[in-house]
Write a protein that holds these residues in place. Structure first.
Motif, PDB file in Angstrom:
ATOM      1  N   SER A  94       7.412  -1.207   0.004  1.00  0.00           N
ATOM      2  CA  SER A  94       6.038  -1.523   0.105  1.00  0.00           C
ATOM      3  C   SER A  94       4.679  -1.678   0.649  1.00  0.00           C
ATOM      4  O   SER A  94       3.764  -0.902   1.309  1.00  0.00           O
ATOM      5  N   ARG A  95       5.018  -2.316   2.043  1.00  0.00           N
ATOM      6  CA  ARG A  95       4.949  -3.479   2.016  1.00  0.00           C
ATOM      7  C   ARG A  95       4.832  -2.669   3.811  1.00  0.00           C
ATOM      8  O   ARG A  95       4.856  -3.076   5.383  1.00  0.00           O
ATOM      9  N   GLY A  96       5.823  -1.887   4.266  1.00  0.00           N
ATOM     10  CA  GLY A  96       5.656  -1.273   5.432  1.00  0.00           C
ATOM     11  C   GLY A  96       7.105  -1.779   5.766  1.00  0.00           C
ATOM     12  O   GLY A  96       7.844  -0.856   7.160  1.00  0.00           O
ATOM     13  N   PRO A 104       0.957  -1.378   0.035  1.00  0.00           N
ATOM     14  CA  PRO A 104       0.213  -0.495   0.485  1.00  0.00           C
ATOM     15  C   PRO A 104       1.042   1.454  -0.346  1.00  0.00           C
ATOM     16  O   PRO A 104       0.187   2.436  -0.482  1.00  0.00           O
ATOM     17  N   HIS A 105       2.262   1.313   0.131  1.00  0.00           N
ATOM     18  CA  HIS A 105       2.516   2.852   0.046  1.00  0.00           C
ATOM     19  C   HIS A 105       3.601   2.392  -1.189  1.00  0.00           C
ATOM     20  O   HIS A 105       4.408   1.801  -1.625  1.00  0.00           O
ATOM     21  N   PRO A 106       3.503   3.807  -0.610  1.00  0.00           N
ATOM     22  CA  PRO A 106       4.795   5.125  -1.864  1.00  0.00           C
ATOM     23  C   PRO A 106       6.284   3.996  -1.655  1.00  0.00           C
ATOM     24  O   PRO A 106       6.369   3.800   0.077  1.00  0.00           O
ATOM     25  N   VAL A 107       7.085   3.960  -1.967  1.00  0.00           N
ATOM     26  CA  VAL A 107       9.392   3.729  -2.302  1.00  0.00           C
ATOM     27  C   VAL A 107      10.135   5.001  -1.966  1.00  0.00           C
ATOM     28  O   VAL A 107       9.889   5.810  -3.130  1.00  0.00           O
ATOM     29  N   GLY A 108      10.284   4.990  -1.254  1.00  0.00           N
ATOM     30  CA  GLY A 108      11.501   5.865  -1.728  1.00  0.00           C
ATOM     31  C   GLY A 108      13.125   5.249  -0.352  1.00  0.00           C
ATOM     32  O   GLY A 108      12.562   4.509  -0.413  1.00  0.00           O
TER      33      GLY A 108
END
Length: 384
Positions: free
Chosen positions: A166-168, A54-58
Motif C-alpha cells: 500500500s506504500r508503493g 495510499p494505494h489499493p493492494v493487488g
C-alpha cells in the motif's frame, strides 16, 4: 509454534517441538476456559488490519521451478519448486479479495500444533485486504522479499506485505517447500514439512543457506519476468524467526539485497568476523539472545535493534492478532491488532530510509506513539 530463541548449540527442531507443546497446553486451557464462561461471545471472522498507505493492494500467486537445483530436503521430488505470493500497489480496488490460505492449509497448520479447539478451517476464513483482479500501478517499484518462520506459511506475513504494498513496494513472500506445514501447488498437490522431524543434521546452517538460494532464485525470476514492475537496484529482505535468521546469509551471498530486517530470529549461522556493512535491523521480543549480541558487533554499517515489550514470538507475524480473534491465547500483552500497528510502521520506515532515501525520525528516537518499543544498544548492556 515456532523456533525458540536458543544458543547455536541447541537443536532448533528440538526447541521448536518444546515450544509447540507448551503453546498447545496454553491454547487448549484458554479455549476451555472461554467455553466455560456463559457470557463469552463466539469469535467473529478473523481479519487483518487495513493497510495505511495510499494505494489499493493487488496480489497474485506464482509457481516457480529451479530446474538447476535439486530439492535439498526431498531429493526424489526433483527440481526445487516454490510458491510465491506477490503483492503490489494497484491502480484501483477490485471485487475479489485474495484468500489468506486454503482450508486444507489451515487444517494442517492447526493439526501440526495439536490445536483442536477451533474449527480446522479457521485461518482460511481470514479477511485480507488485497485483490486478485486488479492491475499494478505503472513504473518500477522497490522490492521486498519476505521469508516466514519455521513450519509457518508465507501467508503468516500478509499484514506486513499488504502494508508495504500500500506504500508503493512490490513484496514477494516465499513458501520454502518442505520447511512448513503446508504448501499448495496449482495442480492440487499439498506438500508438508519434511524438516520438522529433527532428523536433519546441522539443520540451522543448512536451512539458512538453502533459503538464501531460494531467495536468489526468486529474485532472478522476478527481475526476468516482472522487470517492468521491479526496480532491481532497490531490493531488500525481511524474515521472521528462521526467515529472519536467513536474511544475513542472503545479503552475504547476494549483493542485490541492499538492506535486511530480522524479525525475532536467532542467528543460527554466524555472520563472518569481517562483518556485514549494509543496513540491518533487529526487531525482537527480548534482548538476551546470545547470537544476536554476537552478530550485532559484526554489523559494521547502519543498524538498529528494537525490542517490543509485551510481545511474543508470534507478534512478529500475523498469528498473534489472529489467534486473539479466534479466542486463543499466546500470552501476548499486545491486545487486538497492536502487534501489527507496531511492526508495520517500523519495518516500513526502515525500508523507506534505505531503499528510498527518505528520512524517518521513527528510527532515530523513541516515539510516544509506540511506548512498547525500546532502543537496544548492547555496547551499553541495556535497552532504553
Amino acid at each position: 509454534m515456532s523456533i525458540e530463541h536458543a544458543t547455536p548449540a541447541v537443536n532448533p527442531i528440538k526447541r521448536f517441538r518444546q515450544r509447540a507443546r507448551g503453546l498447545v497446553v496454553l491454547l487448549v486451557v484458554a479455549a476451555a476456559a472461554s467455553m466455560c464462561t456463559a457470557a463469552a461471545a463466539s469469535p467473529g471472522t478473523p481479519y487483518l488490519p487495513a493497510p495505511t498507505g495510499p494505494h489499493p493492494v493487488g496480489t497474485e500467486f506464482l509457481h516457480l521451478t529451479d530446474k538447476a537445483r535439486q530439492d535439498p530436503w526431498v531429493p526424489r521430488a526433483g527440481a526445487r519448486e516454490l510458491m510465491v505470493s506477490l503483492w503490489y500497489p494497484a491502480k484501483s480496488r477490485g471485487e475479489r479479495r485474495a484468500p489468506y490460505m486454503t482450508p486444507k492449509e489451515s487444517e494442517l497448520l492447526l493439526k501440526g500444533h495439536g490445536i483442536t479447539s477451533v474449527p480446522p478451517d479457521s485461518f482460511s476464513r481470514t479477511k485480507t485486504n488485497a485483490y486478485t483482479d486488479v492491475r499494478p500501478t505503472g513504473g518500477r517499484h522497490p522490492l521486498v522479499v519476505l521469508s516466514p518462520g519455521m513450519a509457518w506459511l508465507r501467508s503468516s506475513l500478509t499484514a506486513l506485505a499488504e502494508e508495504l504494498a500500500s506504500r508503493g513496494y512490490v513484496v514477494a513472500g516465499i513458501d520454502h517447500t518442505y520447511e512448513n506445514l503446508a504448501t499448495t501447488f496449482p495442480d492440487g498437490r499439498v506438500t508438508t514439512c519434511a524438516t520438522c522431524n529433527g532428523e536433519v543434521e546441522d539443520f540451522g546452517r543448512r536451512v539458512v543457506e538453502s533459503r538464501a538460494r531460494d531467495v536468489s532464485f526468486v529474485l532472478d525470476e522476478l527481475i526476468g519476468k516482472r522487470g517492468a514492475l521491479i526496480d532491481p537496484s532497490r531490493i531488500a529482505m525481511a524474515g521472521m524467526s528462521l526467515g529472519g535468521a536467513s536474511v544475513g546469509e542472503t545479503m552475504l551471498t547476494d549483493p542485490r539485497v541492499r538492506a535486511g530486517a530480522d524479525l525475532d530470529g536467532t542467528m543460527f549461522k554466524p555472520l563472518p568476523e569481517s562483518g556485514l556493512s549494509r543496513p540491518f535491523l533487529f526487531f525482537t521480543q527480548n534482548a538476551d539472545d546470545a547470537t544476536l549480541n554476537r552478530d550485532w558487533r559484526r554489523l559494521t554499517g547502519w543498524k538498529r535493534w528494537f525490542k517490543v515489550t509485551g510481545a511474543v514470538h508470534a507478534s512478529f507475524a500475523d498469528y498473534d492478532l489472529l489467534t486473539q480473534q479466534l479466542g486463543l491465547d499466546f500470552g501476548s500483552k499486545l491486545a487486538g491488532t497492536r502487534s501489527a500497528e507496531i511492526i508495520r510502521p517500523y519495518v516500513a520506515a526502515f525500508f523507506d530510509r534505505h531503499l528510498r532515501d527518505r528520512p524517518r525520525p521513527l528510527l532515530d528516537r523513541p516515539s510516544p506513539r509506540y511506548p512498547e518499543v525500546t532502543f537496544c544498544t548492547p555496547e551499553q548492556q541495556a535497552c532504553h
